[in-house]
Design an enzyme around this catalytic site. Sequence first.
Site, short mmCIF file in Angstrom:
data_model
loop_
_atom_site.label_atom_id
_atom_site.label_comp_id
_atom_site.label_asym_id
_atom_site.label_seq_id
_atom_site.Cartn_x
_atom_site.Cartn_y
_atom_site.Cartn_z
N GLU A 252 0.88 -1.19 0.00
CA GLU A 252 0.00 0.00 0.00
C GLU A 252 0.90 1.21 0.00
O GLU A 252 1.55 1.51 1.00
CB GLU A 252 -0.89 0.01 1.25
CG GLU A 252 -1.87 -1.15 1.32
CD GLU A 252 -2.98 -1.07 0.28
OE1 GLU A 252 -3.09 -0.05 -0.42
OE2 GLU A 252 -3.72 -2.05 0.16
N CYS A 288 -2.26 9.08 3.10
CA CYS A 288 -2.06 8.60 1.73
C CYS A 288 -3.22 9.01 0.84
O CYS A 288 -3.04 9.31 -0.33
CB CYS A 288 -1.91 7.09 1.74
SG CYS A 288 -3.31 6.25 2.49
P1 NAD Z 1 8.53 4.86 4.37
O1 NAD Z 1 8.46 4.07 3.11
O2 NAD Z 1 9.65 5.79 4.57
O3 NAD Z 1 8.54 3.88 5.64
C1 NAD Z 1 7.53 2.92 5.84
C2 NAD Z 1 8.09 1.80 6.69
O4 NAD Z 1 9.10 1.11 5.96
C3 NAD Z 1 8.75 2.25 7.99
O5 NAD Z 1 8.41 1.35 9.01
C4 NAD Z 1 10.23 2.18 7.65
O6 NAD Z 1 11.05 2.01 8.79
C5 NAD Z 1 10.26 0.94 6.77
N1 NAD Z 1 11.42 0.84 5.87
C6 NAD Z 1 12.22 1.82 5.41
N2 NAD Z 1 13.16 1.30 4.58
C7 NAD Z 1 12.93 -0.04 4.50
C8 NAD Z 1 13.54 -1.12 3.80
N3 NAD Z 1 14.57 -0.93 2.99
N4 NAD Z 1 13.03 -2.36 3.95
C9 NAD Z 1 11.96 -2.58 4.75
N5 NAD Z 1 11.34 -1.59 5.46
C10 NAD Z 1 11.82 -0.34 5.33
O7 NAD Z 1 7.13 5.60 4.46
P2 NAD Z 1 6.65 6.66 5.55
O8 NAD Z 1 7.40 7.94 5.32
O9 NAD Z 1 6.66 6.04 6.90
O10 NAD Z 1 5.11 6.85 5.15
C11 NAD Z 1 4.69 7.75 4.18
C12 NAD Z 1 4.35 7.05 2.89
O11 NAD Z 1 3.44 6.00 3.12
C13 NAD Z 1 3.67 7.97 1.90
O12 NAD Z 1 4.19 7.76 0.61
C14 NAD Z 1 2.22 7.53 1.95
O13 NAD Z 1 1.47 7.81 0.81
C15 NAD Z 1 2.38 6.07 2.18
N6 NAD Z 1 1.14 5.53 2.75
C16 NAD Z 1 0.35 4.74 1.97
C17 NAD Z 1 -0.86 4.25 2.45
C18 NAD Z 1 -1.75 3.36 1.62
O14 NAD Z 1 -2.64 2.73 2.19
N7 NAD Z 1 -1.57 3.29 0.32
C19 NAD Z 1 -1.25 4.58 3.75
C20 NAD Z 1 -0.41 5.41 4.51
C21 NAD Z 1 0.78 5.87 4.00
#
Ligand code: NAD
Length: 496
Positions: A252, A288
């Site tokens: 997502e 999001c």
């Molecule tokens: P992010 O991708 O920076 O981090 C998300 C998670 O991934 C965190 O727990 C982070 O520690 C982990 N992570 C980071 N690098 C990783 C790796 N290499 N391998 C595995 N895990 C890793 O996102 P964010 O800044 O926390 O959230 C914002 C983003 O999330 C926005 O783009 C938003 O649109 C999206 N989002 C999408 C939805 C949806 O349902 N489509 C909902 C909420 C947020």
Amino acid sequence: MTIQADKETIIVEAFINGQNVKSLSQLAKENPTNPTEIVGYFPVTTKEQAVEAIEAAAGAFKTWKHTSIDERIIMMRRAIEKIRAAENEIVHLLSREHGKPLYDAHGEIYVSLMWMEFACNEAKSALQEEIKEHENGKTILSHDPIGVVAAISPWNYPIALSTIKIAPALLAGNTILLKPSPFAPLAAAKVAEIIASEFPAGVINIVHGDADVGVELTSNPLVTKIAFTGGTATAKHIIKAAAETIKDMTLELGGNDAAIFLESFDVHDERAMRRIVISNFLTAGQICMIAKRIYVHRSIYDDFVEKYIEAANRWIRIGDPFDSNTTVGPVNNLKQKNYVQGLVEDAQKRGAKVIHLGQILDQKLFEQGYYLQPTLVLGCDYHDPIVVEEQFGPTVPILPFDDEEQVINLHNESIYGLTSSVWGKEEDAISVARQLEAGTTMINTAAVQGLDVRFPFGGFKQSGIGREYGVEGIRTYTESHVINVPKTLDLPYIPE
Ligand code: NAD
């Protein structure tokens, strides 16, 4: 369990195989309204601890998968009641670590519990084995658990986007490892620990950290499913890490959700104007599915902008998340604040007009925290970064369009396709909605106001793979297993 170190500081630890596990290094989580105040500490899970947690989940799966759906539902319902009983405490912690106002934090619990209840109510029929007698014998179709799920959640809705994974994964008979975001790890861990207290050891494990531990979770061969919510760029790393062992995945990801206002939209409808403002600035725009670009038919554009500013100035009150007058809090972290500010400054340099919205209730707090005054950006080019990139913060561009074909193309040329909204006469709006490439399209409302957990949620294109919520959001934690008992045992076209 979470330890209340003193009145103000929360300490969470990793939770592995039913036990808290001490870590050598810890990180502090600051309060976004006052970055010098530490809300709590959380550990950096080591690679060895992550492996231990994965092995615990794999070990627990061997017996957990044989439990009955009725047993699992009873445990989940008990967990729901415990979360309900602790709601105020959780909401306060969430507000302090995240920066979202109290009403908004309550809203997150409300959505989380609504989904957990739905999952409990629907799990039995969604997972029911089907036995079909037919002309060529009998077929049994079962929905088997996948195994060990790595659930990785983001900071913007840390509880809702963790429980959206935990509830269906466990009800379907999987075991789980949760890794919350380091930008909002405390309340999500607290809720996960509450749920874990109702389940056998090893069924839920909680690890902390960022990419390092994330890489272990997404590449370890014992993990068979990844349920990830976060940025599209991170998802690309995850896909690569998981490639070696071909894991099942629900992704997502980001969005650049458009709100389209047709000629038939009534700009004098104050409730509708309030709804679009909320759709832009709830949770300081860090959702999001928030409306991130607005397209308005040129014939109503000037009136729309005037009425929008009036509505925004009425609804937006920027202040302390604990003040009941506040509707918009700070941005969650400095990196995000700088990113959003950069996009607005870039638009300004390109000649756009930036209008500040709402009232600042406490100037001192505003200057001390990661606050940004919400902005409206006018006069952008259709392809300026502030229009085509996901801002994920309190700013929104409004652009005019001339005809439906043009606006549908502008919508669909995005690399994203999470949600969208169309506003105007219902039948006109539905006709445009049918032509949009998006997982959800809302009519005359947008963002969480139009969310319905009974139906699947997810994105087209680079907004993701698979769906959460709805019956699909339960089945996504299963593999279809067909047992065929054919009458015709030997195929006629294969020679003796
Ligand atoms: P992010 O991708 O920076 O981090 C998300 C998670 O991934 C965190 O727990 C982070 O520690 C982990 N992570 C980071 N690098 C990783 C790796 N290499 N391998 C595995 N895990 C890793 O996102 P964010 O800044 O926390 O959230 C914002 C983003 O999330 C926005 O783009 C938003 O649109 C999206 N989002 C999408 C939805 C949806 O349902 N489509 C909902 C909420 C947020």
